[in-house]
Design a protein around this motif. Structure first.
Motif, PDB file in Angstrom:
ATOM      1  N   SER A 110       0.827  -1.211   0.000  1.00  0.00           N
ATOM      2  CA  SER A 110       0.000   0.000   0.000  1.00  0.00           C
ATOM      3  C   SER A 110       0.864   1.264   0.000  1.00  0.00           C
ATOM      4  O   SER A 110       0.502   2.273  -0.615  1.00  0.00           O
ATOM      5  CB  SER A 110      -0.947  -0.001   1.193  1.00  0.00           C
ATOM      6  OG  SER A 110      -0.220  -0.031   2.405  1.00  0.00           O
ATOM      7  N   ARG A 112       2.411  10.235 -10.007  1.00  0.00           N
ATOM      8  CA  ARG A 112       1.535  10.384 -11.172  1.00  0.00           C
ATOM      9  C   ARG A 112       0.587  11.567 -11.055  1.00  0.00           C
ATOM     10  O   ARG A 112       0.056  12.028 -12.056  1.00  0.00           O
ATOM     11  CB  ARG A 112       0.759   9.093 -11.408  1.00  0.00           C
ATOM     12  CG  ARG A 112       1.666   7.998 -11.911  1.00  0.00           C
ATOM     13  CD  ARG A 112       0.923   6.778 -12.316  1.00  0.00           C
ATOM     14  NE  ARG A 112       1.853   5.822 -12.918  1.00  0.00           N
ATOM     15  CZ  ARG A 112       1.606   4.555 -13.067  1.00  0.00           C
ATOM     16  NH1 ARG A 112       0.453   4.064 -12.686  1.00  0.00           N
ATOM     17  NH2 ARG A 112       2.490   3.752 -13.621  1.00  0.00           N
ATOM     18  N   GLU A 113       0.361  12.076  -9.856  1.00  0.00           N
ATOM     19  CA  GLU A 113      -0.527  13.220  -9.660  1.00  0.00           C
ATOM     20  C   GLU A 113       0.206  14.559  -9.722  1.00  0.00           C
ATOM     21  O   GLU A 113      -0.429  15.611  -9.708  1.00  0.00           O
ATOM     22  CB  GLU A 113      -1.275  13.097  -8.319  1.00  0.00           C
ATOM     23  CG  GLU A 113      -2.284  11.964  -8.299  1.00  0.00           C
ATOM     24  CD  GLU A 113      -3.350  12.090  -9.391  1.00  0.00           C
ATOM     25  OE1 GLU A 113      -3.870  13.209  -9.594  1.00  0.00           O
ATOM     26  OE2 GLU A 113      -3.634  11.080 -10.046  1.00  0.00           O
ATOM     27  N   GLU A 143       1.202   6.747  -6.950  1.00  0.00           N
ATOM     28  CA  GLU A 143       0.097   7.664  -7.223  1.00  0.00           C
ATOM     29  C   GLU A 143       0.500   9.114  -6.967  1.00  0.00           C
ATOM     30  O   GLU A 143       0.083  10.011  -7.694  1.00  0.00           O
ATOM     31  CB  GLU A 143      -1.133   7.287  -6.389  1.00  0.00           C
ATOM     32  CG  GLU A 143      -1.790   5.994  -6.835  1.00  0.00           C
ATOM     33  CD  GLU A 143      -2.160   5.979  -8.311  1.00  0.00           C
ATOM     34  OE1 GLU A 143      -2.688   6.990  -8.824  1.00  0.00           O
ATOM     35  OE2 GLU A 143      -1.910   4.958  -8.969  1.00  0.00           O
ATOM     36  N   GLU A 144       1.322   9.358  -5.932  1.00  0.00           N
ATOM     37  CA  GLU A 144       1.805  10.717  -5.658  1.00  0.00           C
ATOM     38  C   GLU A 144       2.587  11.257  -6.845  1.00  0.00           C
ATOM     39  O   GLU A 144       2.419  12.412  -7.250  1.00  0.00           O
ATOM     40  CB  GLU A 144       2.696  10.730  -4.411  1.00  0.00           C
ATOM     41  CG  GLU A 144       1.959  10.625  -3.104  1.00  0.00           C
ATOM     42  CD  GLU A 144       2.910  10.479  -1.918  1.00  0.00           C
ATOM     43  OE1 GLU A 144       4.152  10.558  -2.100  1.00  0.00           O
ATOM     44  OE2 GLU A 144       2.407  10.274  -0.801  1.00  0.00           O
ATOM     45  N   THR A 176       2.131   1.715  -3.613  1.00  0.00           N
ATOM     46  CA  THR A 176       1.039   2.221  -4.447  1.00  0.00           C
ATOM     47  C   THR A 176       0.815   3.708  -4.190  1.00  0.00           C
ATOM     48  O   THR A 176       0.627   4.486  -5.130  1.00  0.00           O
ATOM     49  CB  THR A 176      -0.256   1.426  -4.178  1.00  0.00           C
ATOM     50  OG1 THR A 176       0.010   0.040  -4.382  1.00  0.00           O
ATOM     51  CG2 THR A 176      -1.373   1.871  -5.086  1.00  0.00           C
ATOM     52  N   THR A 177       0.858   4.123  -2.937  1.00  0.00           N
ATOM     53  CA  THR A 177       0.679   5.529  -2.583  1.00  0.00           C
ATOM     54  C   THR A 177       1.784   6.384  -3.200  1.00  0.00           C
ATOM     55  O   THR A 177       1.516   7.455  -3.755  1.00  0.00           O
ATOM     56  CB  THR A 177       0.664   5.703  -1.052  1.00  0.00           C
ATOM     57  OG1 THR A 177      -0.373   4.890  -0.502  1.00  0.00           O
ATOM     58  CG2 THR A 177       0.443   7.147  -0.655  1.00  0.00           C
ATOM     59  N   LYS A 208       2.064  14.923 -15.086  1.00  0.00           N
ATOM     60  CA  LYS A 208       0.839  14.971 -15.892  1.00  0.00           C
ATOM     61  C   LYS A 208       1.093  15.651 -17.236  1.00  0.00           C
ATOM     62  O   LYS A 208       0.598  15.206 -18.264  1.00  0.00           O
ATOM     63  CB  LYS A 208      -0.278  15.690 -15.132  1.00  0.00           C
ATOM     64  CG  LYS A 208      -0.903  14.853 -14.045  1.00  0.00           C
ATOM     65  CD  LYS A 208      -2.063  15.590 -13.417  1.00  0.00           C
ATOM     66  CE  LYS A 208      -2.779  14.691 -12.435  1.00  0.00           C
ATOM     67  NZ  LYS A 208      -3.969  15.310 -11.876  1.00  0.00           N
TER      68      LYS A 208
END
Length: 171
Positions: free
Chosen positions: A10, A20-21, A17-18, A13-14, A26
Motif C-alpha cells: 500500500s 503520477r498526480e 500515485e503521488e 502504491t501511494t 501529468k
C-alpha cells in the motif's frame, strides 16, 4: 551495515500515485499521449468552419528514426588508462560483459516473442522521446547467473530521483 526500510504494498502504491498526480508528470504524460496520437494519425476536429487534415508526416518521420536506430551498430566503449595495460584489459572485459548481457537479454525477449532491446528502445525514443527499463541479475535454480534487461514504456512508468540520481522506478 545500513538498515533498509521495508515498504508495504500500500505504501508503494501511494508513492506511485503521488508521482503520477504531480503537475510535471501529468504534463509529460499528456505530451506522450499527444505524440502517440500524432503517430497513430488519429483524426481531430479543427473546429467549426475549418477543415481537419491529418498528415502522415509525424508517423513517417518517427518510423524513419526507428529504422535508423534499429539498424545502427551498437557500440560499447569502456574508458581506460592508455598507459596501463591492465586497465585496457579491464575495459575490454567490461565491454565483452556488456555485449554478453545484451545478447542474453535479447535471447530472453526473443523467447517471449518480443522485439529486441534495440528495436524497443528505438521506438520509445522516437515516439515518446524517453525510454525506461529495468536491468538486474538473477540466479537460476541451477546456480547460473542471468542478466535480465526489460524495456518499459515510460507512459506506464513512475519514478523518483534526487541530486544523486534515480531513487526508484516502477511500472
Amino acid at each position: 551495515m545500513a538498515k533498509t526500510k521495508r515498504y508495504k504494498p500500500s505504501d508503494i502504491t501511494t508513492k506511485i500515485e503521488e508521482v503520477r498526480e504531480q503537475p510535471g508528470f501529468k504534463r509529460l504524460r499528456s505530451r506522450w499521449e499527444e505524440d502517440y496520437s500524432f503517430y497513430r494519425m488519429n483524426e481531430y476536429d479543427a473546429g467549426e468552419g475549418y477543415q481537419s487534415y491529418t498528415s502522415n508526416r509525424p508517423r513517417t518521420t518517427a518510423d524513419k528514426i526507428v529504422a535508423y536506430l534499429s539498424e545502427a551498430a551498437m557500440v560499447v566503449r569502456a574508458s581506460f588508462d592508455s598507459g596501463d595495460p591492465e586497465s585496457r584489459d579491464q575495459g575490454t572485459n567490461l565491454e565483452k560483459f556488456f555485449r554478453g548481457c545484451v545478447r542474453m537479454a535479447n535471447d530472453r525477449l526473443n523467447t517471449r516473442m518480443a522485439p529486441s532491446l534495440q528495436d524497443q528502445f528505438a521506438w520509445h525514443i522516437a515516439v515518446r522521446g524517453w525510454y525506461a527499463g529495468r536491468a538486474m541479475f538473477n540466479k537460476t535454480e541451477n546456480g547460473m547467473t542471468k542478466c535480465e534487461i526489460e524495456p518499459w514504456d515510460p507512459l506506464h512508468s513512475a519514478w523518483r530521483h534526487d541530486e544523486e540520481g534515480l531513487l526508484w522506478l516502477s511500472r
